[in-house]
Design a protein around this motif. Structure first.
Motif, PDB file in Angstrom:
ATOM      1  N   GLY A 204       0.830  -1.202   0.000  1.00 55.93           N
ATOM      2  CA  GLY A 204       0.000   0.000   0.000  1.00 55.93           C
ATOM      3  C   GLY A 204       0.864   1.250   0.000  1.00 55.93           C
ATOM      4  O   GLY A 204       0.682   2.156  -0.815  1.00 55.93           O
ATOM      5  N   ALA A 205       1.853   1.284   0.881  1.00 52.77           N
ATOM      6  CA  ALA A 205       2.764   2.433   0.968  1.00 52.77           C
ATOM      7  C   ALA A 205       3.540   2.619  -0.329  1.00 52.77           C
ATOM      8  O   ALA A 205       3.924   3.737  -0.673  1.00 52.77           O
ATOM      9  N   ALA A 206       3.756   1.521  -1.043  1.00 53.87           N
ATOM     10  CA  ALA A 206       4.587   1.590  -2.251  1.00 53.87           C
ATOM     11  C   ALA A 206       3.999   2.504  -3.324  1.00 53.87           C
ATOM     12  O   ALA A 206       4.683   2.847  -4.281  1.00 53.87           O
ATOM     13  N   ASN A 207       2.749   2.900  -3.173  1.00 59.35           N
ATOM     14  CA  ASN A 207       2.180   3.840  -4.140  1.00 59.35           C
ATOM     15  C   ASN A 207       2.250   5.292  -3.677  1.00 59.35           C
ATOM     16  O   ASN A 207       1.819   6.196  -4.395  1.00 59.35           O
ATOM     17  N   GLN A 208       2.795   5.530  -2.492  1.00 58.70           N
ATOM     18  CA  GLN A 208       2.892   6.910  -1.988  1.00 58.70           C
ATOM     19  C   GLN A 208       4.015   7.667  -2.704  1.00 58.70           C
ATOM     20  O   GLN A 208       5.096   7.121  -2.938  1.00 58.70           O
ATOM     21  N   GLY A 209       3.754   8.931  -2.974  1.00 63.21           N
ATOM     22  CA  GLY A 209       4.739   9.748  -3.685  1.00 63.21           C
ATOM     23  C   GLY A 209       6.065   9.871  -2.959  1.00 63.21           C
ATOM     24  O   GLY A 209       7.130   9.874  -3.593  1.00 63.21           O
ATOM     25  N   GLN A 210       6.034   9.964  -1.636  1.00 64.87           N
ATOM     26  CA  GLN A 210       7.287  10.203  -0.916  1.00 64.87           C
ATOM     27  C   GLN A 210       8.257   9.028  -1.031  1.00 64.87           C
ATOM     28  O   GLN A 210       9.460   9.196  -0.841  1.00 64.87           O
ATOM     29  N   VAL A 211       7.741   7.832  -1.355  1.00 65.65           N
ATOM     30  CA  VAL A 211       8.631   6.686  -1.574  1.00 65.65           C
ATOM     31  C   VAL A 211       9.577   6.996  -2.736  1.00 65.65           C
ATOM     32  O   VAL A 211      10.789   6.756  -2.666  1.00 65.65           O
ATOM     33  N   TYR A 212       9.028   7.600  -3.763  1.00 65.97           N
ATOM     34  CA  TYR A 212       9.829   7.847  -4.968  1.00 65.97           C
ATOM     35  C   TYR A 212      10.730   9.060  -4.796  1.00 65.97           C
ATOM     36  O   TYR A 212      11.810   9.119  -5.381  1.00 65.97           O
ATOM     37  N   GLU A 213      10.298  10.006  -3.976  1.00 61.25           N
ATOM     38  CA  GLU A 213      11.196  11.114  -3.627  1.00 61.25           C
ATOM     39  C   GLU A 213      12.403  10.549  -2.877  1.00 61.25           C
ATOM     40  O   GLU A 213      13.545  10.940  -3.106  1.00 61.25           O
ATOM     41  N   ALA A 214      12.127   9.600  -1.988  1.00 60.49           N
ATOM     42  CA  ALA A 214      13.215   8.985  -1.215  1.00 60.49           C
ATOM     43  C   ALA A 214      14.107   8.133  -2.115  1.00 60.49           C
ATOM     44  O   ALA A 214      15.340   8.165  -1.974  1.00 60.49           O
ATOM     45  N   TYR A 215      13.521   7.379  -3.039  1.00 53.70           N
ATOM     46  CA  TYR A 215      14.325   6.576  -3.978  1.00 53.70           C
ATOM     47  C   TYR A 215      15.327   7.478  -4.705  1.00 53.70           C
ATOM     48  O   TYR A 215      16.506   7.174  -4.826  1.00 53.70           O
ATOM     49  N   ASN A 216      14.791   8.576  -5.211  1.00 52.46           N
ATOM     50  CA  ASN A 216      15.623   9.479  -6.004  1.00 52.46           C
ATOM     51  C   ASN A 216      16.814   9.987  -5.205  1.00 52.46           C
ATOM     52  O   ASN A 216      17.962   9.916  -5.652  1.00 52.46           O
ATOM     53  N   MET A 217      16.546  10.470  -4.003  1.00 52.80           N
ATOM     54  CA  MET A 217      17.644  11.027  -3.196  1.00 52.80           C
ATOM     55  C   MET A 217      18.568   9.929  -2.680  1.00 52.80           C
ATOM     56  O   MET A 217      19.780  10.130  -2.577  1.00 52.80           O
ATOM     57  N   ALA A 218      18.002   8.765  -2.377  1.00 58.09           N
ATOM     58  CA  ALA A 218      18.829   7.659  -1.869  1.00 58.09           C
ATOM     59  C   ALA A 218      19.863   7.242  -2.912  1.00 58.09           C
ATOM     60  O   ALA A 218      21.037   7.010  -2.589  1.00 58.09           O
TER      61      ALA A 218
ATOM     62  N   LYS B  63      27.546   0.968  -2.640  1.00 56.55           N
ATOM     63  CA  LYS B  63      26.910   1.039  -3.959  1.00 56.55           C
ATOM     64  C   LYS B  63      25.509   1.641  -3.923  1.00 56.55           C
ATOM     65  O   LYS B  63      24.771   1.570  -4.900  1.00 56.55           O
ATOM     66  N   GLY B  64      25.122   2.200  -2.772  1.00 62.39           N
ATOM     67  CA  GLY B  64      23.813   2.845  -2.704  1.00 62.39           C
ATOM     68  C   GLY B  64      22.703   1.889  -2.311  1.00 62.39           C
ATOM     69  O   GLY B  64      22.957   0.796  -1.807  1.00 62.39           O
ATOM     70  N   PRO B  65      21.462   2.324  -2.518  1.00 58.32           N
ATOM     71  CA  PRO B  65      20.315   1.561  -2.018  1.00 58.32           C
ATOM     72  C   PRO B  65      20.009   0.292  -2.818  1.00 58.32           C
ATOM     73  O   PRO B  65      20.555   0.091  -3.904  1.00 58.32           O
ATOM     74  N   TYR B  66      19.157  -0.525  -2.250  1.00 58.39           N
ATOM     75  CA  TYR B  66      18.749  -1.782  -2.877  1.00 58.39           C
ATOM     76  C   TYR B  66      17.281  -2.012  -2.514  1.00 58.39           C
ATOM     77  O   TYR B  66      16.841  -1.614  -1.435  1.00 58.39           O
ATOM     78  N   ILE B  67      16.546  -2.617  -3.427  1.00 55.90           N
ATOM     79  CA  ILE B  67      15.122  -2.865  -3.165  1.00 55.90           C
ATOM     80  C   ILE B  67      14.858  -4.370  -3.091  1.00 55.90           C
ATOM     81  O   ILE B  67      15.283  -5.125  -3.975  1.00 55.90           O
ATOM     82  N   LEU B  68      14.190  -4.774  -2.036  1.00 52.05           N
ATOM     83  CA  LEU B  68      13.730  -6.161  -1.939  1.00 52.05           C
ATOM     84  C   LEU B  68      12.207  -6.140  -1.876  1.00 52.05           C
ATOM     85  O   LEU B  68      11.628  -5.551  -0.951  1.00 52.05           O
ATOM     86  N   GLU B  69      11.584  -6.728  -2.872  1.00 53.51           N
ATOM     87  CA  GLU B  69      10.128  -6.869  -2.793  1.00 53.51           C
ATOM     88  C   GLU B  69       9.854  -8.276  -2.291  1.00 53.51           C
ATOM     89  O   GLU B  69      10.101  -9.259  -2.992  1.00 53.51           O
TER      90      GLU B  69
END
Lengths: 448, 329
Positions: B155-169, B237-243
């Motif tokens: 559910g949270a994965a559709n929030q805009g701030q997730v992608y703002e954080a991805y970008n800066m991370a 090497k920066g962030p990583y995503i685990l779904e």
């Protein structure tokens, strides 16, 4: 001299890039002009020959609308402009419609009483802008964990030049340009504070902080309580707040009352440069989230700043700018400009107003307000924000509950009008609180 | 749901398997007890149980080391137990008592432990995502090699701030692992009804963040993926995503009638993919442990959980003076 920013009233003609006799076409860069925000290149809008340069390069404080050079058409005799002398056209500029106090040289205010530093302390005239930068820079030298993040704070040198020179001194590890994502970077700032750093998060204006409101309130302000005291956010959210000059409804709101309502936040809203510096240093050292509300109009105003190593001002301590016996005018931030102007004029009518600058809204120095009201028996509050649920409403309730028997008249709240900020110059002027309205309110409570 | 079967003879020690079994079982039994106390009126407000998702936190904690941080949403009891927080303190917070982690002032959704580097417990969907990136920012700023596990749901994965954080991370190469616990339902809305492209981890590609999908019902698979992500972050090497594909057996919260899915769907998952049963099966078939060994673990866990419930009932309510403390540092 062109107006190159909404709040520019004067500028420095840094450099001429052309000389008399040069041919220029539209779009040629003819001069460099330093505004209140940045050094800008100024382009010619006409074709012709530079007939005469009227303002030498290096001239400071050239007022907006001053003629700086004359361009003649090819073939036109330069002699015809020999007699031309620089004049300031009497055009009502944006700035002059806002307030006479904002014209020409930075206004210098006399401090009648200073609780912050001993009399005789050497002082230096500094603008609020310089004071804010000095405050931040001193704390960054002192504490490695302090860093500044925000839009255009680094390479651009600050959208309003507050962080000018800081990238050079502290490097890009500590002066960090962010993307235009207030919600995201405010959250990252809160996380960094949880992680033990002391972030200063700059919003280009607090209007944009609305996008970050959740992190300011829910993440920063409430965590200490929700964690039973285990962890909180030691950080500063800062930036200009309130109206600038004709930037319309979405860039002109005063958020003082909004933030002041939240337990867990501290809210600072300085007027003078010395307060800006001393309170900024205190804010950075504070272990709580601090909302630091600056004002774009005040950035260029100069005040005495004491030359004291490590000059700090405690929160929750109001300052009496002027002692008086007939009425207490309570204000803060840019509201002080109207309060002081009104007090000056009222004195001509024999009304001695005591002017109190709250400086911090949370904690608020209500004892100082009550003490003054018990002496004057009358109170007028002055702020730029909207009337319903304003800071003055709270002050009124405190005064009623704590000093009802001392009041000889109802407390009056002078505020901005209950409308979104209009763009038109005349409407904006009317939407803001005015000195006249403060004078009227004082006369009403003093039954004059 | 990826239907990958757990290997019967994995390359893992008996000790490790037993630890996973014990840790997952603790969460399961703790949550069952919390549900019971809620029913008895001892726990109030919102209470989001983690039953079914245990392998996610236990697998990832197995890849963490001292100094690593974690932050999550309001479905946080499992995360707290997995990182070693005291069950007594967690349960007493659920009952709103003085002995709780937040002295009874936070509740189910708002608990923290500085000691265990657990940074909440956040009640606003996705707010923890930039906060997690910020924790990682602090570690990078300090120049250590710690990583931050930032958990959030589908559910949270559709929030805009997730992608703002991805970008800066990614821009700032922050050592943060974004862990999407995809349990397929955002409260009552299935991913199919809320999301056009339901492969959430692939969204990292837009920011240059690598990631992968993981079978969240297989604790060994989660641990392996976690180790890979941790190595990536520690290497700078920066962030990583685990779904992590998982499933919650209970409702979104205690007041959820769960009309959005069938009883059969839940039962099928319990019968076929239960993460605790999977490890139990490996332990027994691989002869890592005997039935008796497991019984004694079950008994030990039961005692811990019962003790936490007793502690949570016996701990006094916070003193009224607590109303006014911890507002300012």
């Amino acid at each position: 001299m062109p107006a190159l920013s909404p709040t520019m009233e004067e500028g420095t003609l840094t450099k001429w890039l052309v000389k008399e006799g040069d041919t220029v076409t539209s779009g040629d860069i003819i001069a460099e002009i330093e505004t209140d925000k940045a050094t800008m290149e100024f382009e010619s809008v006409d074709e012709g020959i530079i007939g005469k340069i009227l303002i030498k390069e290096g001239t400071e404080a050239v007022k907006v609308n001053t003629v700086i050079a004359v361009i003649v058409e090819v073939g036109e005799k330069i002699d015809t402009v020999q007699s031309f002398s620089p004049i300031v056209e009497n055009v009502p500029t944006v700035q002059s419609t806002k307030s006479s106090a904002l014209n020409s040289k930075p206004a210098v205010h006399k401090i009648s009483q200073s609780p912050d530093y001993p009399e005789g302390t050497p002082v230096q005239k500094k603008t609020v802008r310089e004071a804010l930068r000095d405050g931040m820079s001193e704390e960054m030298r002192r504490d490695e964990s302090v860093f500044l993040m925000g839009e255009e704070v680094a390479e651009y040198q600050g959208a309003y030049k507050i962080s000018q020179g800081m990238l050079d001194e502290f490097g890009d590890k500590r002066i960090i340009d962010t993307p235009i994502t207030e919600h995201g970077f405010a959250g990252i700032g809160v996380g960094a504070a949880f992680g033990g750093l002391r972030p200063i998060v700059e919003f280009m204006t607090f209007n944009f902080a609305m996008q970050a409101m959740d992190h300011i309130i829910n993440s920063a302000a409430k965590t200490l309580y929700m964690s039973g005291g285990q962890m909180g956010a030691s950080m500063v959210f800062r930036g200009p707040n309130g109206a600038a000059a004709r930037v319309g409804a979405q860039h002109s709101q005063d958020y003082a009352a909004w933030f002041m309502q939240v337990p867990g936040l501290k809210v600072v809203m300085p007027y003078s440069a010395s307060d800006a510096k001393g309170l900024m240093k205190t804010a950075i050292r504070d272990d709580n989230p601090v909302i630091f509300l600056e004002n774009e109009i005040l950035y260029g105003q100069a005040f005495d700043v004491p030359e004291i190593d490590d000059f700090t001002i405690p929160f929750g301590k109001a300052r009496i700018w002027r002692e008086g016996s007939d009425v207490t005018i309570v204000s803060f931030g840019i509201g002080m400009k109207y309060a002081i102007e009104a007090a000056d004029k009222l004195l001509e009518d024999g009304i001695k107003a005591e002017v109190l600058d709250l400086r911090t809204l949370r904690p608020m120095d209500t004892p100082a307000i009550l003490q003054s009201v018990m002496k004057t028996n009358r109170c007028v509050t002055v702020e730029e924000g909207w009337p319903q649920g304003c800071v003055g409403n709270y002050i009124s309730s405190v005064v009623m509950q704590e000093a009802f028997d001392y009041l000889d008249a109802p407390v009056i709240n002078c505020t901005g009008k209950d409308v979104p900020m209009p763009y038109a110059a005349n409407l904006e002027k009317h939407a803001l609180i005015t000195t006249e309205e403060v004078i009227t309110a004082v006369k009403q409570v003093t039954y004059r | 749901m990826a239907a990958r079967k757990a290997k019967t003879k994995p390359n893992v020690s008996a000790e490790e398997l037993i630890t996973y079994y014990r840790d997952m079982l603790l969460i399961r039994r703790f949550e069952e007890k919390a549900g019971q106390l809620y029913g008895m009126g001892l726990i109030g407000g919102f209470c989001h149980l983690y039953i079914g998702q245990e392998a996610v936190v236990v697998g990832l904690e197995a890849a963490a080391k001292d100094g690593d941080k974690r932050v999550t949403s309001y479905r946080d009891h499992g995360h707290m137990l997995a990182c070693g927080m005291d069950p007594n303190g967690v349960m007493a917070e659920l009952t709103g008592r003085e002995g709780g982690y937040s002295k009874g002032k936070g509740g189910s959704m708002h608990m923290f432990s500085k000691e265990k580097d657990f940074y909440g417990g956040h009640g606003i969907v996705a707010a923890q995502v930039p906060i997690g990136a910020g924790l990682a920012f602090a570690d990078r700023y300090k120049g250590n090699d710690h990583v931050t596990f930032t958990y959030f749901g589908d559910g949270a994965a559709n929030q805009g701030q997730v992608y703002e954080a991805y970008n800066m991370a990614e821009l700032w190469m922050l050592p943060v692992i974004f862990v999407i616990e995809n349990n397929q339902y955002a409260m009552g809305t299935s991913t199919k009804r809320s999301t056009k492209s339901i492969s959430y981890w692939e969204r990292g590609a837009s920011y240059g963040i690598p990631g992968e999908e993981v079978d969240g019902m297989d604790v060994l698979a989660v641990k392996a993926a976690g180790q890979k992500a941790v190595d990536h972050c520690r290497a700078g090497k920066g962030p990583y995503i685990l779904e992590i594909k998982t499933y919650r057996y209970r409702g979104h919260s205690m007041s959820d009638p769960a009309k959005y899915r069938t009883r059969e769907e839940v039962q099928k998952m319990r019968d076929e993919r239960d993460p605790i049963e999977a490890v139990r099966s490996i332990l027994l078939t691989g002869k890592y442990a005997s039935e008796d060994d497991l019984k004694s673990i079950d008994k030990e866990i039961k005692e811990v959980v019962n003790a936490s419930a007793e502690f949570a009932k016996d701990s006094p309510e916070p003193a009224l003076g607590e109303l006014w403390t911890d507002i300012y540092a």
